[in-house]
Enzyme design. Structure first.
Site, mmCIF file in Angstrom:
data_model
loop_
_atom_site.group_PDB
_atom_site.id
_atom_site.type_symbol
_atom_site.label_atom_id
_atom_site.label_comp_id
_atom_site.label_asym_id
_atom_site.label_seq_id
_atom_site.Cartn_x
_atom_site.Cartn_y
_atom_site.Cartn_z
ATOM 1 N N SER A 93 -9.985 1.928 3.025
ATOM 2 C CA SER A 93 -8.761 2.749 1.883
ATOM 3 C C SER A 93 -8.177 1.425 1.501
ATOM 4 O O SER A 93 -7.588 1.923 0.373
ATOM 5 C CB SER A 93 -8.313 3.530 2.611
ATOM 6 O OG SER A 93 -7.207 3.190 3.951
ATOM 7 N N SER A 113 -10.115 -0.414 6.665
ATOM 8 C CA SER A 113 -9.120 -0.513 5.465
ATOM 9 C C SER A 113 -8.776 -1.732 4.599
ATOM 10 O O SER A 113 -8.709 -1.667 3.989
ATOM 11 C CB SER A 113 -8.975 0.655 5.409
ATOM 12 O OG SER A 113 -9.053 1.969 5.678
ATOM 13 N N LYS A 125 0.731 -0.919 -0.184
ATOM 14 C CA LYS A 125 0.542 0.223 -0.142
ATOM 15 C C LYS A 125 0.708 1.104 0.137
ATOM 16 O O LYS A 125 1.532 1.422 0.935
ATOM 17 C CB LYS A 125 -0.595 0.179 1.348
ATOM 18 C CG LYS A 125 -2.158 1.847 1.599
ATOM 19 C CD LYS A 125 -2.797 0.799 2.463
ATOM 20 C CE LYS A 125 -3.763 1.859 2.688
ATOM 21 N NZ LYS A 125 -4.632 1.698 3.743
HETATM 22 N N1 GLN Z 1 -13.105 4.087 6.010
HETATM 23 C C1 GLN Z 1 -12.570 4.594 7.042
HETATM 24 C C2 GLN Z 1 -12.551 5.970 7.036
HETATM 25 O O1 GLN Z 1 -13.199 6.317 5.478
HETATM 26 C C3 GLN Z 1 -11.859 3.673 7.615
HETATM 27 C C4 GLN Z 1 -10.269 4.193 7.017
HETATM 28 C C5 GLN Z 1 -9.150 3.007 6.863
HETATM 29 O O2 GLN Z 1 -9.299 2.417 7.720
HETATM 30 N N2 GLN Z 1 -8.073 3.244 6.828
HETATM 31 O O3 GLN Z 1 -12.120 6.312 7.840
#
Ligand code: GLN
Length: 465
Positions: free
Chosen positions: A148, A172, A73
């Site tokens: 994400s 994410s 990532k």
């Molecule tokens: N979707 C969640 C957010 O937008 C989690 C993001 C993540 O785990 N980095 O904050």
């Protein structure tokens, strides 16, 4: 695509070369990446050169991930390579050191094949906030891969890499794993070093692997986990040991009060999973997580607060994008900070507001109290069960652009995942069943602190059913 463990076995015995393994990934990248945009950059030459070095080693010296390509990532530092966090802010930043997880991958003879696309600074649930274009779900190109870590999940689902690393602050790793039909874990907070992970919300962030199945996930976690002096929040325990994953004598709780109004395909998968596990001797219990319904709002207050503080360093003076032609100091900040996209700006503003002395009592501090009661809910639950079963997300993968105009419904896709980050407990997402559009449903097992072994065993018991 071959499983990581099969590649390792063959590369170790010489039945296959690491170079061949890399070539297979490269062929898949060439075929699919232009459509799905899972990787922002491919380290082709370097990967082949590294593979040649692994092939040149005596067989018995080849490591635990010999010849396995890993997609990283784009918020994890890999020395000498761009790390953009899918943001214009860091588009030209080159990592000056290796994250601990990268050091461990390299020491195990894994091959980092490229940088995986993501939501900008890991903020999002659909991979549409990337400054470098959305990722498309390889199972249906009109749909999002989740976020994400959408690029990481899509890379595994598309057979581009057998292992990808993601980061999970509120879901994410797990939600994109569910949307793309792969396995993803958010380890116990502290199980994996965060050294070299660009911070979003430091008290919630964990790096976790995404793989095609549970066995490969166990292998990846056993390589990247373990004590690290460079991260004071990292456990002193030894790395995760694969041997402990057994299904005998487990009791699973289902928190009925937290699972209202489930989408029919998701509810059906949950019931079927219960039947399958019961047939394998797993006991079930109804449990309650009375405060879990407050997890989402509390999460967004704390995560935005920590993000506004963590992202303050990107001012173009010390770190980040530096605009030309600023008139004075204020103009410098305005122009440099404009490199952030709209979702990141929104969160910085929300976070700065809720942390401000005038509001901290009402928002940030209250949200931290909610965290404490949620943590207590889990401690109570785990006094009577070994794991908690929930869906990973309320829906399957939705259409691209679908949720862009409705932020609340987008935020709601984290409903079932954020409690794990709040409590610090591990949770694994594994595909189980399909919906009417033939899209994968992801189920999630929560475990007690440092009991990844039990939730892996449960997820493995559902495979192939
Ligand atoms: N979707 C969640 C957010 O937008 C989690 C993001 C993540 O785990 N980095 O904050």
């Amino acid at each position: 695509m071959m499983k990581a463990r099969d590649i390792v076995r063959q590369v170790k015995t010489g039945a296959m070369t690491a170079k061949q393994a890399v070539r297979e990934c490269l062929a898949q990248i060439e075929k699919l990446n232009p459509q799905i945009n899972a990787l922002l950059e491919v380290f082709e030459e370097e990967a082949l050169a590294r593979a040649a070095r692994i092939d040149a080693k005596p067989a018995e010296q080849r490591g635990a991930l010999a010849g396995v390509c890993v997609a990283l990532k784009d918020n994890i530092e890999f020395e000498g390579h761009t790390m953009s966090c899918a943001s214009r802010m860091l588009a030209n930043y080159k990592a000056v050191y290796n994250a601990t997880v990268v050091e461990r991958l390299l020491a195990a003879d894994a091959i980092i094949i490229g940088r995986a696309n993501m939501d900008e600074f890991a903020m999002g649930s659909s991979n549409e906030t990337s400054a470098f274009g959305p990722v498309k779900n390889p199972l249906d190109l009109t749909r999002v891969p989740g976020g994400s870590s959408g690029g990481s999940a899509a890379a595994v689902a598309a057979g581009i890499a057998p292992i990808a690393l993601g980061s999970d602050t509120g879901g994410s790793v797990r939600q994109p794993a569910a949307f793309c039909g792969v396995v993803g874990i958010k380890p116990t907070y502290g199980r994996v070093s965060r050294y070299g992970l660009a911070a979003f919300a430091s008290s919630l962030d964990q790096i976790g692997p995404l793989t095609a199945d549970v066995q490969d996930n166990i292998l990846a976690l056993s390589v990247i986990s373990g004590a690290d002096k460079k991260d004071s929040t990292c456990t002193a325990r030894p790395p995760f040991a694969a041997e402990d994953c057994k299904i005998q004598n487990l009791t699973v709780g289902i928190p009925l009060d937290f699972l209202r109004d489930l989408n029919p395909a998701v509810a059906a998968a949950l019931n079927k999973a219960k039947e399958v596990l019961q047939s394998k001797g797993v006991k079930f219990k109804d449990i309650s997580l009375p405060h879990a319904k407050y997890a989402l709002p509390a999460y967004y207050i704390v995560a935005c607060g920590e993000a506004s503080s963590n992202l303050a360093r990107f001012d173009g003076l010390r770190y980040g994008y530096k605009a030309q032609g600023a008139r004075d100091l204020e103009d410098t900040y305005l122009k440099n900070r404009a490199a952030f996209g709209p979702e990141v700006k929104r969160r910085i503003m929300l976070g700065a507001y809720s942390l401000g002395s005038a509001h901290a009592q009402d928002y940030y501090l209250k949200a931290k109290k909610v965290f404490a009661v949620i943590r207590r809910d889990f401690e109570l639950a785990f006094s009577g069960v070994d794991a908690v079963l929930t869906p990973c997300a309320p829906t399957t993968a939705f259409k691209l652009n679908d949720k862009n105009r409705d932020l609340i419904s987008l935020y709601l896709s984290d409903l079932y995942t954020v409690p794990a980050n709040i409590a610090g407990v591990p949770a694994v997402s594994a595909p189980f069943g399909r919906d009417a559009d033939n899209l994968p449903v992801g189920l999630q097992f929560y475990g007690n602190y440092f009991e990844e072994n039990k939730i892996y065993a449960l997820a493995a018991a559902l495979e192939g059913q």
